[in-house]
Design a protein around this motif. Structure first.
Motif, PDB file in Angstrom:
ATOM      1  N   ALA A 109     -12.064  15.060   8.711  1.00 31.58           N
ATOM      2  CA  ALA A 109     -12.038  16.518   8.762  1.00 31.58           C
ATOM      3  C   ALA A 109     -13.078  17.061   9.726  1.00 31.58           C
ATOM      4  O   ALA A 109     -12.839  18.017  10.456  1.00 31.58           O
ATOM      5  N   GLN A 110     -14.240  16.422   9.746  1.00 31.45           N
ATOM      6  CA  GLN A 110     -15.315  16.890  10.609  1.00 31.45           C
ATOM      7  C   GLN A 110     -15.016  16.644  12.080  1.00 31.45           C
ATOM      8  O   GLN A 110     -15.369  17.446  12.942  1.00 31.45           O
ATOM      9  N   GLY A 111     -14.322  15.541  12.369  1.00 29.47           N
ATOM     10  CA  GLY A 111     -14.077  15.188  13.756  1.00 29.47           C
ATOM     11  C   GLY A 111     -12.781  15.715  14.344  1.00 29.47           C
ATOM     12  O   GLY A 111     -12.631  15.772  15.566  1.00 29.47           O
ATOM     13  N   TYR A 112     -11.831  16.108  13.507  1.00 26.62           N
ATOM     14  CA  TYR A 112     -10.514  16.531  13.985  1.00 26.62           C
ATOM     15  C   TYR A 112     -10.555  17.956  14.535  1.00 26.62           C
ATOM     16  O   TYR A 112     -11.145  18.839  13.917  1.00 26.62           O
ATOM     17  N   PRO A 113      -9.906  18.178  15.689  1.00 26.35           N
ATOM     18  CA  PRO A 113      -9.261  17.195  16.573  1.00 26.35           C
ATOM     19  C   PRO A 113     -10.233  16.679  17.636  1.00 26.35           C
ATOM     20  O   PRO A 113     -11.091  17.420  18.106  1.00 26.35           O
ATOM     21  N   GLU A 114     -10.048  15.439  18.015  1.00 24.23           N
ATOM     22  CA  GLU A 114     -10.931  14.812  19.003  1.00 24.23           C
ATOM     23  C   GLU A 114     -10.268  14.668  20.369  1.00 24.23           C
ATOM     24  O   GLU A 114     -10.911  14.261  21.330  1.00 24.23           O
ATOM     25  N   ARG A 115      -8.997  14.990  20.449  1.00 23.91           N
ATOM     26  CA  ARG A 115      -8.269  14.907  21.712  1.00 23.91           C
ATOM     27  C   ARG A 115      -7.128  15.916  21.695  1.00 23.91           C
ATOM     28  O   ARG A 115      -6.930  16.623  20.707  1.00 23.91           O
ATOM     29  N   GLN A 116      -6.411  15.978  22.797  1.00 21.39           N
ATOM     30  CA  GLN A 116      -5.349  16.974  22.907  1.00 21.39           C
ATOM     31  C   GLN A 116      -4.218  16.712  21.917  1.00 21.39           C
ATOM     32  O   GLN A 116      -3.988  15.578  21.484  1.00 21.39           O
ATOM     33  N   ILE A 117      -3.549  17.776  21.564  1.00 24.37           N
ATOM     34  CA  ILE A 117      -2.436  17.741  20.613  1.00 24.37           C
ATOM     35  C   ILE A 117      -1.156  18.089  21.353  1.00 24.37           C
ATOM     36  O   ILE A 117      -1.157  18.934  22.248  1.00 24.37           O
ATOM     37  N   THR A 118      -0.068  17.434  20.996  1.00 23.28           N
ATOM     38  CA  THR A 118       1.233  17.735  21.583  1.00 23.28           C
ATOM     39  C   THR A 118       2.052  18.579  20.616  1.00 23.28           C
ATOM     40  O   THR A 118       2.255  18.197  19.467  1.00 23.28           O
ATOM     41  N   MET A 119       2.478  19.738  21.079  1.00 23.97           N
ATOM     42  CA  MET A 119       3.368  20.591  20.297  1.00 23.97           C
ATOM     43  C   MET A 119       4.780  20.462  20.864  1.00 23.97           C
ATOM     44  O   MET A 119       5.047  20.880  21.988  1.00 23.97           O
ATOM     45  N   VAL A 120       5.658  19.861  20.103  1.00 22.11           N
ATOM     46  CA  VAL A 120       7.045  19.676  20.533  1.00 22.11           C
ATOM     47  C   VAL A 120       7.837  20.947  20.240  1.00 22.11           C
ATOM     48  O   VAL A 120       7.803  21.475  19.125  1.00 22.11           O
ATOM     49  N   VAL A 121       8.521  21.443  21.262  1.00 23.01           N
ATOM     50  CA  VAL A 121       9.451  22.564  21.115  1.00 23.01           C
ATOM     51  C   VAL A 121      10.844  21.981  21.345  1.00 23.01           C
ATOM     52  O   VAL A 121      11.120  21.456  22.422  1.00 23.01           O
ATOM     53  N   PRO A 122      11.731  22.030  20.352  1.00 21.99           N
ATOM     54  CA  PRO A 122      13.021  21.340  20.471  1.00 21.99           C
ATOM     55  C   PRO A 122      14.088  22.099  21.258  1.00 21.99           C
ATOM     56  O   PRO A 122      15.279  21.956  20.991  1.00 21.99           O
ATOM     57  N   PHE A 123      13.642  22.895  22.224  1.00 22.66           N
ATOM     58  CA  PHE A 123      14.551  23.648  23.086  1.00 22.66           C
ATOM     59  C   PHE A 123      13.994  23.646  24.504  1.00 22.66           C
ATOM     60  O   PHE A 123      12.841  23.263  24.733  1.00 22.66           O
ATOM     61  N   SER A 124      14.795  24.096  25.444  1.00 26.98           N
ATOM     62  CA  SER A 124      14.410  24.045  26.853  1.00 26.98           C
ATOM     63  C   SER A 124      13.278  25.010  27.179  1.00 26.98           C
ATOM     64  O   SER A 124      13.055  26.001  26.486  1.00 26.98           O
ATOM     65  N   ALA A 125      12.577  24.710  28.256  1.00 30.39           N
ATOM     66  CA  ALA A 125      11.487  25.562  28.727  1.00 30.39           C
ATOM     67  C   ALA A 125      12.038  26.911  29.167  1.00 30.39           C
ATOM     68  O   ALA A 125      13.138  26.996  29.721  1.00 30.39           O
TER      69      ALA A 125
END
Length: 324
Positions: free
Chosen positions: A22-38
């Motif tokens: 809990a103290q360390g999160y997040p330690e790197r980038q997170i990916t957010m998936v969008v299930p539709f086109s840009a």
């Protein structure tokens, strides 16, 4: 005695590990998936939220578009991802409807994810080509029913918000139209602008600029009350179809088994993002509003998903439209 000591030691180690996570999160980038086109309405919402959440988390959230199969490909990818808090999903109402719409899903909708919170509920607008002859929504209904054999209705593909709203419209007026499915909202709107299709129902996040520009004609909003952005536009209830009131809600999820510390931290970051005045302004320009702090919680999203699965199941079954 030794057994109890061992259990206590394991419990203490687990607690320490959890606290350290809990103290360390997040330690790197997170990916957010969008299930539709840009560039689509859900992608627009996701990118606004991801940017502000990144600032609060201190790590960047990268938006990854994984379109296809009405959002089920992207959702399935997240369901199978490592439950470490570094892959999340932003999905709309299709998360609920897919449970009935798709005969075979690669995941169990209610049990394959952890819940983070609700993001927004986007109203929809019934729009038509700019030269459509109806004067108001009641007149629109009369004319499309009279022309049901020659008129066509666009949507962005099975499971898309425009498809769901279209099904609800047909059910509400007990009339079936020739539907033209596209691979995304963009090409559907392009053909509506060009007059190749007659009408569609889509989110304000995708129709606002065209309505303001006069390149398409708006007939009714699916919201309970008139939209602040279009105060002169009547609602479906005012037009005689209260059963067609619907909003395209969006929520954030994580794979099942993601530590509670991660989902709680993400939920807090989501709440911070949605309370930001810049987000409120950006959402307002798109005809919607951010969810409240009470709605941007795991419990609220879980309750919403369960109730929406129950609501849409009979609509989809009555329409008899399914996807493999």
């Amino acid at each position: 005695m030794r057994f109890k000591t061992l259990i206590a030691a394991i419990g203490a180690a687990t607690a320490l590990s959890s606290a350290a996570y809990a103290q360390g999160y997040p330690e790197r980038q997170i990916t957010m998936v969008v299930p539709f086109s840009a560039g689509g309405p859900t992608d627009t919402v996701a990118r606004l939220v991801a940017e502000r959440m990144s600032a609060d988390l201190g790590q960047q959230i990268i938006v990854e578009n994984v379109g296809g199969a009405g959002g089920t490909l992207g959702a399935g990818q997240v369901a199978k991802a490592d439950p470490d808090g570094y892959t999340i999903l932003l999905h709309h109402i299709g998360m609920a409807t897919a449970a009935t719409l798709y005969r075979q899903l690669a995941y169990d909708t209610l049990n394959a994810f952890e819940y983070v919170g609700l993001v927004t509920e986007v109203p929809m607008v019934m729009v038509a080509r700019k030269d459509f002859e109806a004067t108001d929504f009641k007149d629109f209904i009369e004319k499309v029913k009279a022309q049901k054999d020659t008129i066509n209705m666009a949507n962005a593909g099975i499971g898309a918000a425009s498809h769901l709203c279209g099904m609800l419209f047909q059910s509400s007026i007990d009339t079936q139209f020739t539907t033209v499915p596209y691979k995304g909202t963009g090409p559907a709107m392009t053909d509506l602008l060009g007059g190749q299709v007659d009408f569609m129902c889509d989110q304000t996040t995708n129709t606002t600029q065209q309505i303001k520009g006069g390149t398409i004609k708006a007939y009714a909003a699916t919201s309970p009350e008139r939209l602040a952005i279009f105060p002169d536009l009547e609602t479906v209830t005012e037009g005689g179809l209260p059963q067609m009131t619907v909003g395209i809600w969006h929520g954030v999820y994580a794979p099942k088994g993601t530590p509670a510390e991660a989902t709680e931290r993400l939920s807090k970051a989501l709440q911070v993002a949605l309370a930001d005045e810049k987000i409120a302004t950006a959402f307002g320009d798109l005809g919607t509003t951010p969810s409240s702090a009470e709605e941007a919680t795991p419990a609220a999203l879980k309750e919403k998903l369960e109730s929406e699965i129950a609501r849409w199941k009979p609509v989809i079954e009555a329409a008899g439209v399914y996807a493999d």
